[in-house]
Each structure stands twice: as structure tokens, then as C-alpha cells.
Scaffold this active site. Structure first.
Site, short mmCIF file in Angstrom:
data_model
loop_
_atom_site.label_atom_id
_atom_site.label_comp_id
_atom_site.label_asym_id
_atom_site.label_seq_id
_atom_site.Cartn_x
_atom_site.Cartn_y
_atom_site.Cartn_z
N CYS A 89 6.94 13.17 8.76
CA CYS A 89 6.96 13.04 7.31
C CYS A 89 7.10 14.38 6.59
O CYS A 89 7.50 14.42 5.43
CB CYS A 89 5.69 12.35 6.82
N GLN A 149 0.00 4.89 12.55
CA GLN A 149 -0.54 5.56 11.37
C GLN A 149 -1.44 4.65 10.56
O GLN A 149 -2.42 5.12 9.95
CB GLN A 149 0.62 6.07 10.50
N ARG A 208 4.64 0.13 -10.29
CA ARG A 208 4.14 -1.18 -10.76
C ARG A 208 3.07 -0.90 -11.82
O ARG A 208 1.91 -0.61 -11.50
CB ARG A 208 3.56 -1.97 -9.58
N SER A 235 1.75 4.08 1.15
CA SER A 235 3.03 4.50 0.59
C SER A 235 4.08 3.43 0.76
O SER A 235 4.04 2.63 1.70
CB SER A 235 3.49 5.80 1.26
N HIS A 336 7.90 6.77 -0.45
CA HIS A 336 7.84 7.84 0.55
C HIS A 336 9.07 7.77 1.45
O HIS A 336 8.99 7.30 2.59
CB HIS A 336 6.54 7.67 1.34
N CYS A 366 0.50 14.97 5.62
CA CYS A 366 0.18 14.50 6.97
C CYS A 366 1.49 14.08 7.65
O CYS A 366 2.45 13.69 6.98
CB CYS A 366 -0.81 13.34 6.92
N GLY A 368 3.35 12.33 11.45
CA GLY A 368 3.19 11.62 12.70
C GLY A 368 2.93 12.59 13.85
O GLY A 368 3.52 13.66 13.92
#
Length: 381
Positions: A89, A149, A208, A235, A336, A366, A368
């Protein structure tokens, strides 16, 4: 040592899964932000030393070095190279770090750093269909644990005793902050509209309005039947691209460009790959130590909202001012797009620093496998 400065930063609106950007190839979406940088700065693409591009799932549309494909799709000269970077990420945050390091070392003078991910076209986890990620030795080291995750987020929530109500309240805050930022035009300066089939796409799709603890209470947990993580406090799966132009103060002056911020310090750290998402905590400590700054010196924090427990655990451990954390919303609200998210966060960080006059900003994500990047930039303009 030479400095490295950011002279411009752009991003596409973030498209939701199967949304406005679903039909756009990753190379073409990347080319769009590359050419936006050229149009905004007047820089001759022939003078770019390299395009360093984050992308996580490098199969299908995103295979075969999508950075190089982006350069060619943009119509840039064939001699301009491109390299695709994968630090999960944090891939495009790593591209910014690597570009700054190359400029500071004197190996490059002008670099474009950024990234792309079209998660609609290349679904999350698609790489698992073509082999065995991690390998048998890693799996054996961790007793065959299936790295996930979502389970990591559940473990963080359990460790820090975060209730579902607390996580959902944070998710609602993300949507409220993003809505306020959109309404105030905070993103307008760096957001590059995308035209798709005659329609111009100008706004992040995932937002939203009115999201609350009450509306999120209807959602079912995603990873454990009795868990606290669900689609509303995680995300969103998204499509998008972002790019930054990085050079030296001297070269910027020669090009008639005004630097926005200076790359101050960067660090990367590892953590437990099972919990996986706690890496921003040690990475933040590491970069602050390297920068010789305290947490109180930082005016704005961008901590990627992969799951609500991630920024909340980071907040609990660092003691940072909650009001300075993700003031413009984050990935829970707007999405994301993995390989683009680091560069997108940097555009948000710059926008808020300029808006508030904050001297220092810190970004961390953060990633993976349990790693995390942390970067500090200093406002110049």
C-alpha cells in the site's frame, strides 16, 4: 547534500469500484496525471530523468512495468524511462521517497513520482490465482497462518480494546471531514478532472454523506462473525492515480518554478506481519528521531485509513493531537487505490499544510507484510 523539493502535485478524483474510472486502463490513467504535471508546470517531459511509479497488483493491465507504459501512453519521448515500485500500500509513498533520495544524491535532477491502481479491473487478491504468495518458508515460520489484513485489523482492535462503536464513529468522522473539505474546495487546486465517454469526472465518488454510528450499525462484520471490522469502517476498493514533480531548489529556480515543500526526512520500518498494520507506529518514531523533531512539532498528520483501528492505534501510541490527524478525511471516506494512495495522501498533506500554514507534515501508511513508510515534509510556499 542537495535538497529535494516538491514543485507540484496532482491526482485524479478517486473512483469507486465499478464507477467512473472503471473503463480506464491503468497506463492511460497514469498518463493523464503525467501530462497534467507538464501542462501545469511547463516542464519539457524530455528533461525528466525518470518516472518512479507505485503499483501493487502488477498483473494483467498493470503488468509489464506500467510506469514505462504510462510514459509511452502520455506521448513523452521514448528516451524517458519508468520504473514500477511495489511496497504494497505504500508503493507510491516509496516512489516519492526514492525520487527524493535520487535527487538529493545528485543522480537525478528532475523526477516524477506517483502511482496508480485500477482495482476494478485488477481485483484485490488477484495475484493469489497465479502462485503462492509468501512461499513455504515464510508460512512455516508463522505456523501456516494465512496473512490477512482484515484479521490483522481485528487483532489491533482487540489489542487496543477498540469497540465497534468507536471504530464506526471514526469512520463517520472520515466522511464528515472529507465532505467538508470537498465543499470548501480544498482539493480543487490539485485535482485533475478525467473525461470518460463524454462525461467529466471531477469529485471523489466514495463519499457517503450522513454516515454515522447508527447507519453503520446495519453492516455485517467482514472477517469474523463476532468481529468489529466491516465495509463501513475499512478503506474502499477504488481506482485512481497521482503524481508529484520533484527536483532541487536550484533546478526549480532555473525552470521558473516555485517549490511547495522540501523533503525533510523519510524512514521505513517493519512490524509483526500477522498483525501487519501496526508498522506506522515504529516508522513514525524512526522518522521523528531521524528528523530530530517531536510529535508536537508536526502540524498535520496523514495516516492511511486502511481500517479504522490503524490510525486510532497510531494515535494512542504516539500521543499526537487528534485534531491534526486526517483533517480532510481519508480512505474510509473516499477510497484506497493501493498503488496511488501514497501519492494521493501527499497531495492531501500538502493541501492542508498550505491551508493552515503548518511548517511540518508527516505521512505514514501501513503496508502488507508488516512494513510502513513515514515521510516528513517542510512547507516552503
Amino acid at each position: 547534500m542537495r535538497d529535494a523539493v516538491i514543485v507540484d502535485a496532482v491526482r485524479t478524483p478517486i473512483g469507486k469500484r465499478d464507477g467512473a474510472l472503471a473503463q480506464v486502463h491503468a497506463a492511460d490513467l497514469s498518463a493523464h496525471v503525467l501530462n497534467a504535471l507538464v501542462e501545469r508546470t511547463g516542464v519539457d517531459p524530455a528533461t525528466v530523468d525518470d518516472v518512479m511509479w507505485g503499483c501493487v497488483t502488477q498483473i494483467g493491465d498493470q503488468s509489464s512495468n506500467v510506469a514505462r507504459s504510462a510514459v509511452l501512453a502520455a506521448g513523452w519521448p521514448e528516451h524517458v524511462p519508468g520504473v514500477t515500485i511495489n511496497r504494497a500500500c505504500g508503493s507510491s509513498q516509496q516512489s516519492v521517497d526514492s525520487a527524493a533520495h535520487a535527487v538529493m544524491a545528485g543522480q537525478y535532477d528532475l523526477v516524477v513520482a506517483g502511482g496508480v491502481e485500477t482495482m476494478t479491473r485488477i481485483p484485490l487478491g488477484a495475484h493469489r490465482t497465479t502462485g503462492q504468495p509468501y512461499g513455504p518458508s515464510v508460512l512455516a515460520r508463522y505456523n501456516g497462518f494465512e496473512f490477512n489484513q482484515g484479521i490483522g485489523a481485528e487483532l489491533i482492535a482487540q489489542r487496543w480494546a477498540f469497540s465497534r462503536e468507536l471504530l464506526d464513529a471514526y469512520a463517520g468522522r472520515s466522511h464528515a471531514n472529507a465532505a467538508a473539505a470537498i465543499d470548501a474546495g480544498v482539493f480543487d487546486d490539485h485535482l485533475v478532472p478525467v473525461e470518460v465517454d463524454g462525461t467529466t469526472f471531477t469529485t471523489d465518488e466514495g463519499l457517503r454523506r450522513g454516515t454515522s454510528v447508527e447507519t453503520l450499525a446495519r453492516l455485517t462484520p467482514s472477517f469474523k462473525s463476532d468481529g468489529v471490522i466491516h465495509a463501513g469502517n475499512a478503506s474502499q476498493i477504488s481506482d485512481g492515480a497521482a503524481a508529484l514533480l520533484i527536483t532541487t531548489t536550484e533546478r526549480a529556480r532555473e525552470l521558473g518554478l516555485t517549490p511547495l515543500a522540501r523533503y525533510h526526512s523519510g524512514a521505513v520500518s517493519g512490524a509483526d506481519p500477522i498483525t501487519m498494520l501496526t508498522g506506522p507506529i515504529p516508522a513514525t518514531a524512526k522518522v521523528l528521531g531521524r528528523a530530530r523533531l517531536s510529535i508536537e512539532d508536526i502540524g498535520v498528520f496523514e495516516v492511511n485509513e486502511a481500517f479504522a483501528p490503524v490510525p486510532l492505534a497510531w494515535l494512542a501510541e504516539t500521543g499526537a493531537d487528534p485534531a491534526r490527524l486526517n483533517p480532510l478525511g481519508g480512505a474510509i471516506a473516499v477510497g484506497h487505490p493501493l498503488g496511488a494512495s501514497g501519492a494521493i495522501l501527499m497531495t492531501r498533506l500538502l493541501a492542508q499544510m498550505r491551508r493552515t500554514g503548518s511548517r511540518y507534515g508527516l505521512q505514514t501508511m501501513c503496508e502488507g507484510g508488516g512494513t510502513a513508510n513515514a515521510t516528513i515534509i517542510e512547507l516552503l510556499s
